[in-house]
Scaffold this active site. Structure first.
Site, PDB file in Angstrom:
ATOM      1  N   TYR A  65       0.818  -1.217   0.000  1.00  0.00           N
ATOM      2  CA  TYR A  65       0.000   0.000   0.000  1.00  0.00           C
ATOM      3  C   TYR A  65       0.854   1.271   0.000  1.00  0.00           C
ATOM      4  CZ  TYR A  65      -4.464  -2.400   0.784  1.00  0.00           C
ATOM      5  OH  TYR A  65      -5.595  -3.179   0.659  1.00  0.00           O
ATOM      6  N   LYS A  77       5.761 -14.218   2.876  1.00  0.00           N
ATOM      7  CA  LYS A  77       6.265 -15.095   1.816  1.00  0.00           C
ATOM      8  C   LYS A  77       7.782 -15.002   1.850  1.00  0.00           C
ATOM      9  CE  LYS A  77       4.473 -17.271  -1.264  1.00  0.00           C
ATOM     10  NZ  LYS A  77       4.124 -18.731  -1.342  1.00  0.00           N
ATOM     11  N   ASP A 134       0.006 -18.127   1.518  1.00  0.00           N
ATOM     12  CA  ASP A 134      -0.872 -19.084   0.831  1.00  0.00           C
ATOM     13  C   ASP A 134      -1.297 -20.182   1.796  1.00  0.00           C
ATOM     14  OD1 ASP A 134       1.780 -20.898  -0.994  1.00  0.00           O
ATOM     15  OD2 ASP A 134       1.764 -19.931   0.985  1.00  0.00           O
ATOM     16  N   ASP A 163      -4.847  -7.560   4.614  1.00  0.00           N
ATOM     17  CA  ASP A 163      -6.130  -7.203   4.008  1.00  0.00           C
ATOM     18  C   ASP A 163      -6.868  -8.451   3.552  1.00  0.00           C
ATOM     19  OD1 ASP A 163      -7.215  -6.014   0.847  1.00  0.00           O
ATOM     20  OD2 ASP A 163      -8.086  -5.446   2.781  1.00  0.00           O
ATOM     21  N   ASP A 182     -10.279 -10.808   5.656  1.00  0.00           N
ATOM     22  CA  ASP A 182     -11.598 -11.082   5.078  1.00  0.00           C
ATOM     23  C   ASP A 182     -11.919 -12.575   5.138  1.00  0.00           C
ATOM     24  OD1 ASP A 182     -12.381  -8.632   2.445  1.00  0.00           O
ATOM     25  OD2 ASP A 182     -11.760  -8.382   4.543  1.00  0.00           O
TER      26      ASP A 182
HETATM   27  C1  IPM Z   1     -10.093  -2.710   4.149  1.00  0.00           C
HETATM   28  C2  IPM Z   1     -10.541  -2.331   2.758  1.00  0.00           C
HETATM   29  C3  IPM Z   1      -9.655  -1.190   2.312  1.00  0.00           C
HETATM   30  C4  IPM Z   1      -8.245  -1.667   2.149  1.00  0.00           C
HETATM   31  C5  IPM Z   1     -10.124  -0.546   1.037  1.00  0.00           C
HETATM   32  C6  IPM Z   1     -11.564  -0.296   1.032  1.00  0.00           C
HETATM   33  C7  IPM Z   1      -9.356   0.694   0.830  1.00  0.00           C
HETATM   34  O1  IPM Z   1     -10.449  -3.436   1.914  1.00  0.00           O
HETATM   35  O2  IPM Z   1     -10.134  -1.845   5.024  1.00  0.00           O
HETATM   36  O3  IPM Z   1      -9.751  -3.874   4.344  1.00  0.00           O
HETATM   37  O4  IPM Z   1      -7.901  -2.098   1.060  1.00  0.00           O
HETATM   38  O5  IPM Z   1      -7.519  -1.610   3.126  1.00  0.00           O
HETATM   39 MG    MG Z   2     -10.061  -5.232   2.876  1.00  0.00          MG
END
Ligand code: IPM
Ligand code: MG
Length: 367
Positions: A138, A193, A225, A249, A253
């Site tokens: 990022y 990694k 992975d 990130d 999720d």
């Molecule tokens: C998160 C989201 C953000 C990120 C996006 C929406 C900018 O996916 O907070 O996990 O990529 O960090």
């Molecule tokens: Mg995210």
């Protein structure tokens, strides 16, 4: 008695609904005299009207107030010329400008919530992903190369300072927690990694160095992975996972999916002097304005905010209020008569908040 000011950016989509629900619960838990929520503009909708995604006044409020609470940001079609989304710019700018380097994402399976993983029940999954939040892949955001429509590059940046502080955050957290559900051991898993890229091998080496100061915490390693398999097959092994920005990130999720989804997944983006609290979910414009969203992720982020403020200001009332909000969410979920739509129920956003407020006030009556 100190009172607190929270810069509150409801944002776009379901943002205003989940924020309003959260304010109701936090005010019920703490009382309006101790905490005030100052509504600040920002996000894709604001940008469409004014050309500004993060107005200076909003940034100043985020910098100067005690904490930041955010609903969600982003609207379909509201993009910059380079194709990236405008809405995300709101909290990405806050992350970088306020140096919110540790993105804490608890992954917790609450009793009464069904996991897609059949072998795990409430309490069986309980770990925290600590995502480095200010560098990694990022770091190139908005700065990558776009050449003649032929080539584009983004660079992965891993610094000693950035890795050391997020690793120290992860080990401190593991020391405070009660260990992994499987064996109760305090454990930090480094997700990288390192087998392929020098930047990740450097990330791991710096985490190893920091581990030297935490003999009571076990260090573990998993490639990005392989960890996706482990998070599905043996999630109870994990306590704290520290990861580079992009890996964090992605795996956070996946973790959210194993405990009921983004609607129940909170986050705290923490720096040395500022912190932003928001549900890990997006703005879900498809269900906005229908009272259909789950406010749980934002309410639980609100509880994390009370805990962070409590630590920062040694304020026992706030700690207690944070604990009470979490316990009330737990009671409502365990009882099962109010279930948000994303967990298979029919309860709307506002009704979930009211059920949690009732659980809080009922608790008061028993005292
Ligand atoms: C998160 C989201 C953000 C990120 C996006 C929406 C900018 O996916 O907070 O996990 O990529 O960090
Ligand atoms: Mg995210």
């Amino acid at each position: 008695m100190k009172s607190y000011r929270v810069a509150t950016i409801a944002g776009d989509g379901i943002g205003p609904e989940v924020t309003a629900a959260t304010l109701k619960v936090l005010t019920e838990a703490l009382g309006a005299s101790r905490i005030t929520f100052e509504d600040m503009p920002g996000g894709a909708g604001h940008y469409s009207r004014t050309g500004e995604v993060l107005p200076d006044d909003t940034f100043a409020a985020c910098r100067d107030m005690d904490a930041i609470l955010h609903g969600a940001a982003g609207l379909p079609g509201v993009n910059y010329p380079d194709g990236t989304e405008v809405g995300n710019d709101l909290h990405l700018r806050l992350r970088f400008r306020l140096d919110l380097y540790a993105n804490m994402r608890p992954i917790r399976l609450w009793p009464g919530v069904r996991s897609p993983l059949r072998d795990f029940d409430g309490g069986g999954i309980d770990y925290v992903v600590v995502r480095e939040n200010t560098e990694g892949l990022y770091a190139s955001r908005g700065a990558g190369v776009l050449l003649r429509g032929e080539m584009a590059t983004d660079t992965l940046v891993v610094t000693r300072k950035g890795t050391e502080r997020v690793a120290r955050f992860a080990f401190d957290l593991a020391q405070r927690r009660k260990g992994a559900p499987r064996d109760g051991r305090a454990r930090v898993t480094v997700c990288d990694k390192a087998n392929i890229l020098r930047s990740y091998a450097f990330f791991r080496a710096v985490c190893d160095e920091v581990h030297g100061d935490y003999p009571g915490v076990e260090i573990d390693y998993a490639y990005a992975d392989a960890i996706t398999v482990h998070m599905v097959k043996r999630p109870d092994f994990y306590d704290v996972i520290v990861a580079e920005n992009m890996f964090g990130d992605i795996i956070s999720d996946l973790g959210a999916a194993t405990v009921g989804g983004m609607g129940i997944s909170p986050s705290a983006e923490i720096g040395d002097s500022h912190a932003l609290f928001q549900g890990a979910h997006g703005s879900a414009p498809d269900i906005a304005g229908q009272d259909a969203a789950s406010p749980l992720a934002t309410i639980l982020s609100g509880a994390m905010m009370l805990h962070w403020l409590a630590d920062r200001h040694e304020d026992a009332d706030l700690r207690q209020a944070g604990d009470r909000v979490e316990a009330a969410v737990g009671r409502v979920l365990a009882k099962g008569d109010h279930v948000p739509r994303d967990l298979g129920g029919q309860t709307g956003c506002n009704a979930m908040a009211e059920a949690i407020c009732r659980a809080l006030s009922e608790e008061d009556k028993t005292k």
